[in-house]
Design an enzyme around this catalytic site. Structure first.
Site, PDB file in Angstrom:
ATOM      1  N   ASP A  42       0.912  -1.140   0.000  1.00 49.01           N
ATOM      2  CA  ASP A  42       0.000   0.000   0.000  1.00 49.01           C
ATOM      3  C   ASP A  42       0.950   1.186   0.000  1.00 49.01           C
ATOM      4  OD1 ASP A  42      -1.445   2.288   0.771  1.00 49.01           O
ATOM      5  OD2 ASP A  42      -3.011   1.039   1.641  1.00 49.01           O
ATOM      6  N   HIS A  43       1.118   1.822  -1.154  1.00 49.39           N
ATOM      7  CA  HIS A  43       2.213   2.799  -1.254  1.00 49.39           C
ATOM      8  C   HIS A  43       2.019   3.997  -0.318  1.00 49.39           C
ATOM      9  CE1 HIS A  43      -0.458   4.918  -4.023  1.00 49.39           C
ATOM     10  NE2 HIS A  43       0.347   5.953  -3.987  1.00 49.39           N
TER      11      HIS A  43
ATOM     12  N   HIS B 174      -5.930   2.678   1.061  1.00 52.10           N
ATOM     13  CA  HIS B 174      -5.194   3.813   1.635  1.00 52.10           C
ATOM     14  C   HIS B 174      -5.940   4.463   2.814  1.00 52.10           C
ATOM     15  CE1 HIS B 174      -3.023   3.109  -1.975  1.00 52.10           C
ATOM     16  NE2 HIS B 174      -3.759   3.856  -2.789  1.00 52.10           N
TER      17      HIS B 174
HETATM   18  C1  BG6 Z   1      -3.566   4.590  -6.403  1.00 48.19           C
HETATM   19  C2  BG6 Z   1      -4.873   4.669  -7.123  1.00 48.19           C
HETATM   20  O1  BG6 Z   1      -3.610   3.568  -5.444  1.00 48.19           O
HETATM   21  O2  BG6 Z   1      -3.292   5.825  -5.765  1.00 48.19           O
HETATM   22  C3  BG6 Z   1      -4.899   5.813  -8.117  1.00 48.19           C
HETATM   23  O3  BG6 Z   1      -5.114   3.462  -7.818  1.00 48.19           O
HETATM   24  C4  BG6 Z   1      -4.482   7.110  -7.434  1.00 48.19           C
HETATM   25  O4  BG6 Z   1      -6.175   5.948  -8.714  1.00 48.19           O
HETATM   26  C5  BG6 Z   1      -3.199   6.921  -6.644  1.00 48.19           C
HETATM   27  O5  BG6 Z   1      -4.309   8.098  -8.438  1.00 48.19           O
HETATM   28  C6  BG6 Z   1      -2.873   8.157  -5.830  1.00 48.19           C
HETATM   29  O6  BG6 Z   1      -1.595   8.022  -5.263  1.00 48.19           O
HETATM   30  P1  BG6 Z   1      -0.719   9.283  -4.916  1.00 48.19           P
HETATM   31  O7  BG6 Z   1       0.528   8.738  -4.325  1.00 48.19           O
HETATM   32  O8  BG6 Z   1      -0.471  10.032  -6.202  1.00 48.19           O
HETATM   33  O9  BG6 Z   1      -1.538  10.125  -3.975  1.00 48.19           O
END
Ligand code: BG6
Length: 493
Positions: free
Chosen positions: A177-178, A240
């Site tokens: 989960d980045h 998230h």
């Molecule tokens: C991803 C989603 O997990 O997170 C995308 O699939 C979204 O739809 C993205 O744009 C947003 O990540 P960040 O790091 O740019 O806020």
């Protein structure tokens, strides 16, 4: 030495994720000395690439880093390409030979990391073949990294998990989960458990409500096919936002370790009040963006069905039924084509009961507007990374009026650029065998169960879409959600 030793096998080695995130992150780990001599990477996908071509792709993916060309060449020489179909057993025979050869050549001690940068419907097949073709080693570690989506509801997530756990133990599985790799998300625990002033106030006696906003400016872009089957609730809330909520609400872990944190997160997620179907509309709002002069509406986007009812926006109210949080609403919202691209968390404290500065006017004191402002602690996750605290102070000058002032801390641009990108941090954690910043199965399970109720209700009731303007903060119903409780969003566009 800090050098880590491993063979990476990347399924989906020609893909977007590999090129945008994985190769640059591996290179940064290489530049910092975490990867040196004893590592190799096998990239695999269907396209028939040569090693030479693969090396060019690696170099191109690193172009924006402006690195020393000799270092890039040296780094790329550790990469090997193997073309095949993941459903073909023969593929794994070749893969096994190549793995053994590289293991001997680079002294990799049987340490294997498998990165499944592919559609999840292949996870089970790949895992099963890795086991049946004996690509897993017995002398080193075997770890598998997977990307979302982990299913599209609890049942499919469980099926996927059962397929993976037929080969790997839970402690060998790293679910990315980045958001958990972001500096300021990791900082939630630091501020909560590192400062007595916050932990003392972190409950329903002092906190009025909490607001979590993940706002995006762009529309659906190239991922239309995936997104139209997912929507904002599954794409952003299930993973998230639920992770952020668990970090905000959990009790203090005994120790700051993977196991102890998981225990507390699961307790927090289990304490979430599950909605009855008929309670969904009063607690969750969905939206889909309309058109403007500049941008198409969602239903007119490329590869989106013209009668799609997919949510590109969601706002919701979550209640946590435990002693600490009873009565405190957690408002969440996220969507595409909103006012701006940012992530922030606002902790809104209760207002002082009496405004003594207005005391002569008793009538006024009963009036909402004459009450002092609430203190708000804002955690700015991105693009600004820092904290902000809104307080009331004396207005400068004669007389005695109060005015809100802000204490502000933001990481400077040097710290931001020095701080590792999420994927770099997470790959480093996998090399260390540390799954603290990954999602554990029980967390995934509880998050899906919560989200399933909402999705099911939505699937059974047709929405009136589109219902919000690009560049806004979503449909007005998202404001009404708070207004009904006597609250309002701290961030307004
Ligand atoms: C991803 C989603 O997990 O997170 C995308 O699939 C979204 O739809 C993205 O744009 C947003 O990540 P960040 O790091 O740019 O806020």
């Amino acid at each position: 030495s800090k050098e880590k030793i491993a063979l990476f096998t990347i399924f989906g080695g020609t893909g977007d994720l590999a090129q945008r995130k994985l190769y640059p992150s591996l290179f940064k780990l290489y530049q910092k000395g975490y990867l040196r001599e004893h590592f190799a990477v096998i990239g695999t996908a269907r396209r028939p690439w040569t090693d030479e071509h693969y090396h060019e792709v690696i170099a191109t993916s690193l172009a924006s880093l402006n690195a020393d060309p000799a270092a890039v060449t040296q780094f790329a020489s550790h990469f090997y390409y193997q073309s095949h179909d993941v459903t073909d057993a023969q593929h794994y025979v070749t893969l096994k030979k190549l793995s053994a050869k590289l293991d001997a050549q680079y002294g990799l001690q049987g340490n294997r990391i498998f990165y499944l940068a592919m559609a999840p419907n292949f996870f089970g097949t790949i895992a099963q073949h890795l086991r049946s073709e004996q690509i897993l080693t017995t002398n080193g570690f075997n770890r598998v990294i997977i990307e979302k989506p982990f299913g599209h509801d609890f049942a499919s997530a469980k099926e996927l998990n059962d397929q993976l756990t037929a080969t790997f133990n839970e402690n060998q599985i790293y679910r990315i989960d980045h958001y958990l790799g972001k500096e300021m998300i990791q900082n939630i625990s630091a501020i909560r458990f590192g400062n007595s002033i916050w932990e003392a106030l972190w409950n329903n006696r002092y906190i009025s409500n909490v607001q979590v906003t993940l706002s995006e400016k762009l529309g659906v872009e190239e991922r239309a096919v995936y997104y139209d089957n997912s929507g904002a609730l599954r794409d952003m809330v299930q993973n998230h936002i639920m992770q952020i909520i668990s970090l905000l609400t959990m009790d203090q872990p005994v120790e700051f370790t993977e196991h102890d944190i998981d225990v507390e997160k699961v307790k927090a997620l289990r304490s979430l009040r599950t909605l009855k179907p008929e309670e969904v509309p009063a607690n969750f709002v969905r939206g889909q963006y309309a058109a403007t002069d500049q941008v198409k509406d969602y239903r007119s986007e490329d590869k989106i069905s013209p009668d799609s009812n997919t949510d590109t926006f969601v706002a919701g109210k979550l209640m946590v039924d435990n002693y600490r949080w009873s009565g405190v609403p957690f408002y969440i919202r996220t969507g595409k084509r909103l006012a701006d691209k940012f992530t922030r968390i606002d902790i809104v404290f209760k207002r002082p009961i009496v405004n003594i500065f207005n005391h002569e006017d008793v009538q006024k004191n009963d009036d909402e507007n004459s009450r002092l402002n609430a203190n708000v602690l804002t955690i700015n996750v991105e693009p600004t990374e820092g904290f902000e605290l809104r307080m009331n102070a004396k207005h400068v000058g004669q007389g005695f009026a109060t005015t809100p002032v802000k204490l502000n801390f933001a990481l400077d641009s040097q710290s931001v650029s020095d701080s590792p990108e999420a994927y770099e941090r997470l790959l480093h954690d996998v090399l260390n065998g540390d799954a603290t910043n990954f999602t554990h199965w029980d967390e995934v399970a509880y998050s899906w169960k919560f989200v399933d109720t909402i999705q099911k209700y939505w699937d059974e009731h047709t929405p009136t879409f589109p219902n919000y303007q690009p560049g806004s903060m979503g449909p007005t119903a998202a404001d009404d959600l708070l207004q009904r409780d006597g609250h309002e969003w701290i961030y307004k566009s």
